[in-house]
Motif scaffolding. Sequence first.
Motif, PDB file in Angstrom:
ATOM      1  N   GLN A 194       0.853  -1.201   0.000  1.00  0.00           N
ATOM      2  CA  GLN A 194       0.000   0.000   0.000  1.00  0.00           C
ATOM      3  C   GLN A 194       0.881   1.241   0.000  1.00  0.00           C
ATOM      4  N   SER A 195       2.084   1.053   0.540  1.00  0.00           N
ATOM      5  CA  SER A 195       3.155   2.046   0.450  1.00  0.00           C
ATOM      6  C   SER A 195       4.389   1.338   0.992  1.00  0.00           C
ATOM      7  N   PRO A 196       5.578   1.807   0.656  1.00  0.00           N
ATOM      8  CA  PRO A 196       6.773   1.107   1.166  1.00  0.00           C
ATOM      9  C   PRO A 196       7.121   1.550   2.593  1.00  0.00           C
ATOM     10  N   GLN A 197       6.112   1.918   3.387  1.00  0.00           N
ATOM     11  CA  GLN A 197       6.343   2.540   4.687  1.00  0.00           C
ATOM     12  C   GLN A 197       7.382   1.812   5.553  1.00  0.00           C
ATOM     13  N   THR A 198       7.137   0.534   5.839  1.00  0.00           N
ATOM     14  CA  THR A 198       8.054  -0.125   6.777  1.00  0.00           C
ATOM     15  C   THR A 198       9.430  -0.356   6.135  1.00  0.00           C
ATOM     16  N   LEU A 199       9.414  -0.570   4.812  1.00  0.00           N
ATOM     17  CA  LEU A 199      10.702  -0.810   4.149  1.00  0.00           C
ATOM     18  C   LEU A 199      11.566   0.447   4.141  1.00  0.00           C
ATOM     19  N   LYS A 200      10.927   1.609   3.966  1.00  0.00           N
ATOM     20  CA  LYS A 200      11.761   2.818   3.968  1.00  0.00           C
ATOM     21  C   LYS A 200      12.279   3.078   5.383  1.00  0.00           C
ATOM     22  N   GLN A 201      11.484   2.706   6.382  1.00  0.00           N
ATOM     23  CA  GLN A 201      11.969   2.868   7.756  1.00  0.00           C
ATOM     24  C   GLN A 201      13.139   1.922   8.017  1.00  0.00           C
ATOM     25  N   PHE A 218      -0.487   0.181  -4.087  1.00  0.00           N
ATOM     26  CA  PHE A 218      -1.732  -0.497  -4.456  1.00  0.00           C
ATOM     27  C   PHE A 218      -2.696  -0.497  -3.279  1.00  0.00           C
ATOM     28  N   ARG A 219      -3.914  -0.055  -3.496  1.00  0.00           N
ATOM     29  CA  ARG A 219      -4.920  -0.098  -2.431  1.00  0.00           C
ATOM     30  C   ARG A 219      -6.248  -0.523  -3.030  1.00  0.00           C
ATOM     31  N   ASP A 220      -6.816  -1.539  -2.430  1.00  0.00           N
ATOM     32  CA  ASP A 220      -8.066  -2.085  -2.956  1.00  0.00           C
ATOM     33  C   ASP A 220      -9.245  -1.360  -2.313  1.00  0.00           C
ATOM     34  N   ILE A 234       5.670   9.597  -4.532  1.00  0.00           N
ATOM     35  CA  ILE A 234       7.058  10.023  -4.357  1.00  0.00           C
ATOM     36  C   ILE A 234       7.285   9.790  -2.874  1.00  0.00           C
ATOM     37  N   ASP A 235       7.975   8.715  -2.563  1.00  0.00           N
ATOM     38  CA  ASP A 235       8.071   8.268  -1.182  1.00  0.00           C
ATOM     39  C   ASP A 235       9.440   8.668  -0.634  1.00  0.00           C
ATOM     40  N   CYS A 236       9.460   9.303   0.523  1.00  0.00           N
ATOM     41  CA  CYS A 236      10.723   9.852   1.019  1.00  0.00           C
ATOM     42  C   CYS A 236      10.901   9.576   2.512  1.00  0.00           C
ATOM     43  N   MET A 456      -4.696   7.659  12.879  1.00  0.00           N
ATOM     44  CA  MET A 456      -5.167   8.579  11.843  1.00  0.00           C
ATOM     45  C   MET A 456      -4.214   8.569  10.650  1.00  0.00           C
ATOM     46  N   HIS A 457      -2.924   8.561  10.924  1.00  0.00           N
ATOM     47  CA  HIS A 457      -1.969   8.488   9.807  1.00  0.00           C
ATOM     48  C   HIS A 457      -1.578   7.029   9.599  1.00  0.00           C
ATOM     49  N   HIS A 458      -0.686   6.519  10.389  1.00  0.00           N
ATOM     50  CA  HIS A 458      -0.434   5.071  10.441  1.00  0.00           C
ATOM     51  C   HIS A 458       0.238   4.754  11.761  1.00  0.00           C
ATOM     52  N   PRO A 459       0.317   3.475  12.126  1.00  0.00           N
ATOM     53  CA  PRO A 459       0.742   3.144  13.493  1.00  0.00           C
ATOM     54  C   PRO A 459       2.217   3.439  13.783  1.00  0.00           C
ATOM     55  N   GLY A 493       0.389  15.489  -0.231  1.00  0.00           N
ATOM     56  CA  GLY A 493       1.371  14.640   0.425  1.00  0.00           C
ATOM     57  C   GLY A 493       1.175  14.648   1.920  1.00  0.00           C
ATOM     58  N   GLY A 494       1.778  13.682   2.572  1.00  0.00           N
ATOM     59  CA  GLY A 494       1.666  13.654   4.017  1.00  0.00           C
ATOM     60  C   GLY A 494       2.665  12.689   4.607  1.00  0.00           C
ATOM     61  N   GLY A 495       2.997  12.919   5.860  1.00  0.00           N
ATOM     62  CA  GLY A 495       3.943  12.021   6.509  1.00  0.00           C
ATOM     63  C   GLY A 495       4.022  12.318   7.980  1.00  0.00           C
ATOM     64  N   SER A 496       5.095  11.817   8.592  1.00  0.00           N
ATOM     65  CA  SER A 496       5.219  12.000  10.030  1.00  0.00           C
ATOM     66  C   SER A 496       6.644  11.719  10.475  1.00  0.00           C
ATOM     67  N   ILE A 497       6.924  12.156  11.700  1.00  0.00           N
ATOM     68  CA  ILE A 497       8.128  11.692  12.380  1.00  0.00           C
ATOM     69  C   ILE A 497       7.733  10.338  12.962  1.00  0.00           C
ATOM     70  N   ARG A 498       8.645   9.376  12.837  1.00  0.00           N
ATOM     71  CA  ARG A 498       8.280   7.997  13.224  1.00  0.00           C
ATOM     72  C   ARG A 498       8.716   7.688  14.641  1.00  0.00           C
ATOM     73  N   ILE A 499       8.117   6.630  15.125  1.00  0.00           N
ATOM     74  CA  ILE A 499       8.591   6.067  16.386  1.00  0.00           C
ATOM     75  C   ILE A 499       9.859   5.269  16.061  1.00  0.00           C
ATOM     76  N   GLY A 538      12.075  10.288   9.948  1.00  0.00           N
ATOM     77  CA  GLY A 538      10.740  10.734   9.548  1.00  0.00           C
ATOM     78  C   GLY A 538      10.718  10.993   8.060  1.00  0.00           C
ATOM     79  N   GLY A 539       9.541  11.170   7.534  1.00  0.00           N
ATOM     80  CA  GLY A 539       9.456  11.404   6.097  1.00  0.00           C
ATOM     81  C   GLY A 539       8.049  11.710   5.671  1.00  0.00           C
ATOM     82  N   LEU A 540       7.825  11.508   4.410  1.00  0.00           N
ATOM     83  CA  LEU A 540       6.485  11.730   3.869  1.00  0.00           C
ATOM     84  C   LEU A 540       6.385  11.121   2.483  1.00  0.00           C
ATOM     85  N   ALA A 541       5.191  11.096   1.964  1.00  0.00           N
ATOM     86  CA  ALA A 541       4.997  10.625   0.596  1.00  0.00           C
ATOM     87  C   ALA A 541       4.023  11.558  -0.098  1.00  0.00           C
ATOM     88  N   TYR A 542       4.321  11.836  -1.359  1.00  0.00           N
ATOM     89  CA  TYR A 542       3.410  12.624  -2.190  1.00  0.00           C
ATOM     90  C   TYR A 542       2.681  11.692  -3.143  1.00  0.00           C
TER      91      TYR A 542
HETATM   92  N1  ASP Z   1       3.437   5.917   3.858  1.00  0.00           N
HETATM   93  C1  ASP Z   1       2.613   7.076   4.107  1.00  0.00           C
HETATM   94  C2  ASP Z   1       1.419   7.074   3.177  1.00  0.00           C
HETATM   95  O1  ASP Z   1       1.383   6.352   2.204  1.00  0.00           O
HETATM   96  C3  ASP Z   1       3.336   8.336   3.944  1.00  0.00           C
HETATM   97  C4  ASP Z   1       4.393   8.528   4.979  1.00  0.00           C
HETATM   98  O2  ASP Z   1       4.087   8.514   6.176  1.00  0.00           O
HETATM   99  O3  ASP Z   1       5.552   8.712   4.601  1.00  0.00           O
HETATM  100  O4  ASP Z   1       0.485   7.831   3.375  1.00  0.00           O
END
Ligand code: ASP
Length: 597
Positions: A194-201, A218-220, A234-236, A456-459, A493-499, A538-542
Motif C-alpha cells: 500500500q506504500s513502502p512505509q516499513t521498508l523505507k523505515q 496499491f490499495r483495494d 514520491i516516497d521519502c 489517523m496516519h499510520h501506526p 502529500g503527508g507524513g510523520s516523524i516515526r517512532i 521521519g518522512g512523507l509521501a506525495y
Molecule cells: N506511507 C505514508 C502514506 O502512504 C506516507 C508517509 O508517512 O511517509 O500515506
Amino acid sequence: MYRTKTCGELRLADAGQTVTLAGWVQGVHDLGALTFVDLRDRYGITQLAFNEDTAAELKEKAQRLGREYVVQATGVVAERYSKNKNLPTGEIEVNVTELNILNESLTPPFTIEDNSDGGDDIRMKYRYLDLRRNAVRKNLELRHKFAFEVRRYLDQQGFLEIETPILVNSTPEGARDFVVPSRMNPGQFYALPQSPQTLKQLSMVAGMDRYFQICKCFRDEDLRADRQPEFTQIDCEMSFVEQEDVLQMFEGMSRHLFKTILNIDIPTLPRMTWADAMKYYGSDKPDTRFGMEFVELKNQQPDNASRELVESIFPEGFGVFDSAAYIGAICCEGQAVLTRKQIDQLTDFVKRPQIGAKGLVYARVQEDGSVKSSVDKFYTQETLQVLKDKMQAKAGDLILILSGDDAMKTRKQLCELRLEMGSRMGLRDKSKFSCLWIIDFPMYEWSDEEQRLMAMHHPFTSPKPEDVPLLDTDPARVRANAYDMVINGVEVGGGSIRIHDAKLQQKIFEILGFTPEQAQLKFGFLMNAFKYGAPPHGGLAYGLDRFVSLFAGLDSIRDCIAFPKNNSGRDVMLDAPGYIDQSQLDELCLKVDLPEA
Ligand code: ASP
C-alpha cells in the motif's frame, strides 16, 4: 534513417532543405490541383504539399491516404502561401518528392483531435489512440518533467533512490490489500504494498540516511475521481530529523517544482493546525484560495477541533437552533443578490444524501444595513444585527448557516457548502495555487465501524513528546508529529516523524488493540530492527498523480496516467482483471467458484 526531422521542428529558416519526415496522417485535403496532407507525430504537425509539379502518380497516392496511416515523406521545405499562425510549423510546407506508406490504419473510432468526438469509455478502450491526442500527451510530458525535476531536486539533496519489493506481506491497519498467491508456498499469499512505509523505515535503520523512490502503490478501495487502485507515490524518508527539517526540505521541493515547471514563485507555506483546519474550514485539506472561514455561532460540544464552549448568539425560539449542539456559518461577500430560487438550489445541495444537512438558514444584509433572514419570525432585528456583527458582514453579503447535533458532521457539511459557494463565486481558479502545511494531527480517530481507536496516519507515527503522558489517560487527545501538504484543497502529500523506540511502538500497537503476540507476528520484523540502533527518522509521501493533475489543471488524475483503470477498477483496454485457466488455479492450490457464464 526513417526520418531526418520531426513534424514539429521545421521553420522558415529551413526553406530549401531536403528532409524526410515520418508520422501519422491527421487529414488529407484534396483541392484538385493541390493536395495537402497534415502529418503528425509527438512533436507537432507539418503540412505536406502535392502541387502542380508533383508527379500524378505520387499525388494520387497522397489522395488515397486514410486518417492515421503511417507514412514517410521526403521533400523540400518551402515557404507557404497562406500561413497558419496557430501552428509553430505554420510558415512552411514540404513539397513531397517521395511518399512511402509504412502502415495502413483502420478508421479510428473517434477523431484524434483536441476536441475529440469520443466518449470516455471508447477513449479508454482505445487509449493508445487517445494518447495520440495533444491534450492527453501533453499531460504525460508534464508528468515526465515533474518526475524528472523531483529526481533532480532530491539527488541534489543527497537522497538515494532505492527500490523496494512489490511482493510483500499483507499488513493490518490501512486499506484493503491486493494479494498474490504464491505457487511455491501453497496457501500463502503475498500482498502488493500500500506504500513502502516499513521498508523505507528499515532503510533508515540500515543507515541509508536519505531515501526516496517514485513507486507504485496499491490499495483495494472504492474508487473516486482522485483515486486509482494503483497509483504512484514520491516516497521519502530522512534520518536524524525533526518535523521542522522535513517540512523545510519538502517545502523546498515544492518550490523547485513550481518554479521549474510552472515558473511560479510560491510564498513560504503557512502552517495550520489540524484543529484550526477543522474549526475554520471543516476539512483537514482546506482550499485556501479563498477565505469564507466558518464562524461558530454555537458549540455545545467542545471537541478536538474547538476546545471551548461557544454560547449561542440566538435566544431560544427557533426549535432547530435551540436543540442543535453546533451552529456554524459562512459569509458570502456580495451574494445577497442570490434569488430565492438560487438559495433553494443551495438548500437542495446541502440536503443531498452525500452531504446530509437537514436544511439551510440564510440571512441577507440589505443596502440599509438591516438583515432579512429565513428565520425572521423567530428572531428580532437586534439578534440579526448581532449575527451580522459576528459574521463581519456588510451590505450586500449573504450569510449561510448550518446547524446539527454533531459538530464534526455539521462542519463537514458546511465545508461542502463553502466549496460550492467558492466555485459559484469563481474563487477556485485552477491557475492560482494556495499551498500550506496542516500540522498537529490527532494520533487516533474513533472508528464507529470497528468500535475502536484507529491510527489517523499510520501506526508508526510518533506522538508529540508533550502529549505522551496522555497515551495512558486520554489517548484520543494525543496529537501526532504528523503533517500534510495541501494545495487548493487537495492533499498532495503527508507524513510523520516515526517512532524509533521498540517499547513505544509496542505501546502504540496495544492502544490500537493488538495483543503483544499479534503485534509481534505482524510487525515483529520492524520492532526487532528497532532494537539494533534505529536512528530518529521521519518522512512523507506525495501522490504523484494528484500533484501532476493539479499542475495540469485536471479534474481527474486519470488524465495524467497513461493507462488508467475505470471506476470499477478495470482496465478496459486490456480487459483486466480476467479469469485464469483451471490449470493455473490448480497450480496455485486455489479453488474458485466461477460465476455461471
Ligand atoms: N506511507 C505514508 C502514506 O502512504 C506516507 C508517509 O508517512 O511517509 O500515506
